[in-house]
Design an enzyme around this catalytic site. Sequence first.
Site, PDB file in Angstrom:
ATOM      1  N   LYS A 278       6.001  -2.333  -0.354  1.00 40.13           N
ATOM      2  CA  LYS A 278       4.678  -2.921  -0.513  1.00 40.13           C
ATOM      3  C   LYS A 278       3.754  -1.861  -1.097  1.00 40.13           C
ATOM      4  O   LYS A 278       3.552  -0.798  -0.502  1.00 40.13           O
ATOM      5  CB  LYS A 278       4.159  -3.398   0.844  1.00 40.13           C
ATOM      6  CG  LYS A 278       2.768  -4.003   0.771  1.00 40.13           C
ATOM      7  CD  LYS A 278       2.360  -4.654   2.079  1.00 40.13           C
ATOM      8  CE  LYS A 278       0.940  -5.169   1.999  1.00 40.13           C
ATOM      9  NZ  LYS A 278       0.528  -5.817   3.247  1.00 40.13           N
TER      10      LYS A 278
ATOM     11  N   LYS B  54       6.466  -6.412  -3.052  1.00 42.78           N
ATOM     12  CA  LYS B  54       5.129  -7.013  -3.129  1.00 42.78           C
ATOM     13  C   LYS B  54       4.164  -6.034  -3.753  1.00 42.78           C
ATOM     14  O   LYS B  54       4.152  -4.872  -3.334  1.00 42.78           O
ATOM     15  CB  LYS B  54       4.692  -7.348  -1.704  1.00 42.78           C
ATOM     16  CG  LYS B  54       3.279  -7.848  -1.560  1.00 42.78           C
ATOM     17  CD  LYS B  54       2.952  -8.041  -0.107  1.00 42.78           C
ATOM     18  CE  LYS B  54       1.513  -8.487   0.019  1.00 42.78           C
ATOM     19  NZ  LYS B  54       1.085  -8.534   1.390  1.00 42.78           N
TER      20      LYS B  54
HETATM   21  C1  PBG Z   1      -1.803  -7.262   5.041  1.00 47.60           C
HETATM   22  C2  PBG Z   1      -1.390  -8.246   4.013  1.00 47.60           C
HETATM   23  C3  PBG Z   1      -1.924  -8.322   2.725  1.00 47.60           C
HETATM   24  C4  PBG Z   1      -1.292  -9.381   2.099  1.00 47.60           C
HETATM   25  C5  PBG Z   1      -0.367  -9.924   2.973  1.00 47.60           C
HETATM   26  N1  PBG Z   1      -0.437  -9.209   4.168  1.00 47.60           N
HETATM   27  C6  PBG Z   1      -3.032  -7.570   2.103  1.00 47.60           C
HETATM   28  C7  PBG Z   1      -3.170  -6.143   2.314  1.00 47.60           C
HETATM   29  O1  PBG Z   1      -2.193  -5.400   2.504  1.00 47.60           O
HETATM   30  O2  PBG Z   1      -4.311  -5.710   2.318  1.00 47.60           O
HETATM   31  C8  PBG Z   1      -1.612  -9.792   0.691  1.00 47.60           C
HETATM   32  C9  PBG Z   1      -1.064 -11.064   0.199  1.00 47.60           C
HETATM   33  C10 PBG Z   1      -1.714 -11.545  -1.038  1.00 47.60           C
HETATM   34  O3  PBG Z   1      -2.508 -10.860  -1.707  1.00 47.60           O
HETATM   35  O4  PBG Z   1      -1.443 -12.700  -1.390  1.00 47.60           O
HETATM   36  N2  PBG Z   1      -0.958  -7.043   6.100  1.00 47.60           N
END
Ligand code: PBG
Length: 324
Positions: free
Chosen positions: A197, A250
């Site tokens: 991520k 991601k």
């Molecule tokens: C945080 C989380 C995020 C997303 C899913 N879980 C955002 C972040 O890390 O700030 C983003 C998903 C998206 O942008 O569609 N645990």
Amino acid sequence: MQNLPIRPRRNRQNATIRSLIEETTLHKKDFIFPLFIAEGTNQKQIIPSMTNIFRFSIDLLLEEINDCMRLGIKAFAPFPNISENLKNSTATESYNPNGLFLEAISQIKKNFPDCVLFTDVALDPYNSDGHDGIVHNGQILNDETLEVLGKMALAQARAGADFVAPSDMMDGRVGYLRTVLDQNNFQNVGILAYSVKYASAFYGPFRDALASAPKFGDKKTYQMNPANTREALREAQLDINEGADIIMVKPALPYLDVIKSLKDNFSLPIAAYNVSGEYAMIKAADEKGWLDGEKAMYESLISIKRAGADMILSYFAKEIAGHL
Ligand code: PBG
């Protein structure tokens, strides 16, 4: 005429030939639909940066899920919008069995036993600091966060989660959650690990949807640097060793090379998260008449699958299901 014995265009002459040589196909079964949950009843709240995506109160969320199931979308990744007054610095609301999220999970499973739920494990929707981990003196604490993640995952398993999906990027969390689940006889609850991520600008609309933006700083001490791919292999390998069932990359579109690299190096199923900003860009350009949103949607999703994703989390899931 040129002497050209090899003419690739012969295979593109008409739609039937083109479909015969088509290498990648999208199916409804490839998709996991993220959902946003609101408090109250009869709520369908607009999210300005995400056209056609809403926060639903549980009653209307069940109707939305019913629509999706009828369209052939049967896997969901719900996220809660928690009111500010329930947030605190240790995210205790995240494992309150009577809280919004766990109530939604149990109601969804009660009404739709055949759907598959991937529940998010991270502190940010419940944390007054807006970070995925516990903050102390400006630092994100790793091991103290694991304890909260463990309570959250266990509560989600009790509420009916099929897979817990840690999106927090703390070190060691997959192994920690596997142990907690197994010790409590949840051997059959899986782990979809957000293994790779990146610290990404493309999460902006999601943070609008949940009012979950960090209150200070950024997430770069836990989420990855977009410049790195060898580090992606290391993160994925660790999660596999710790017991992940599915590994995820991601965002998706800016990281197709990373999806491909994981696919080439590991035998676990690969998920990709086509995140909120990737959705918002296409919708915004479509609304301005600058591109054909439907075609751009299809092209984005097929490219994620072509890169090697076995499953795709996407805000387009319901929309594309209507075309497949
Ligand atoms: C945080 C989380 C995020 C997303 C899913 N879980 C955002 C972040 O890390 O700030 C983003 C998903 C998206 O942008 O569609 N645990």
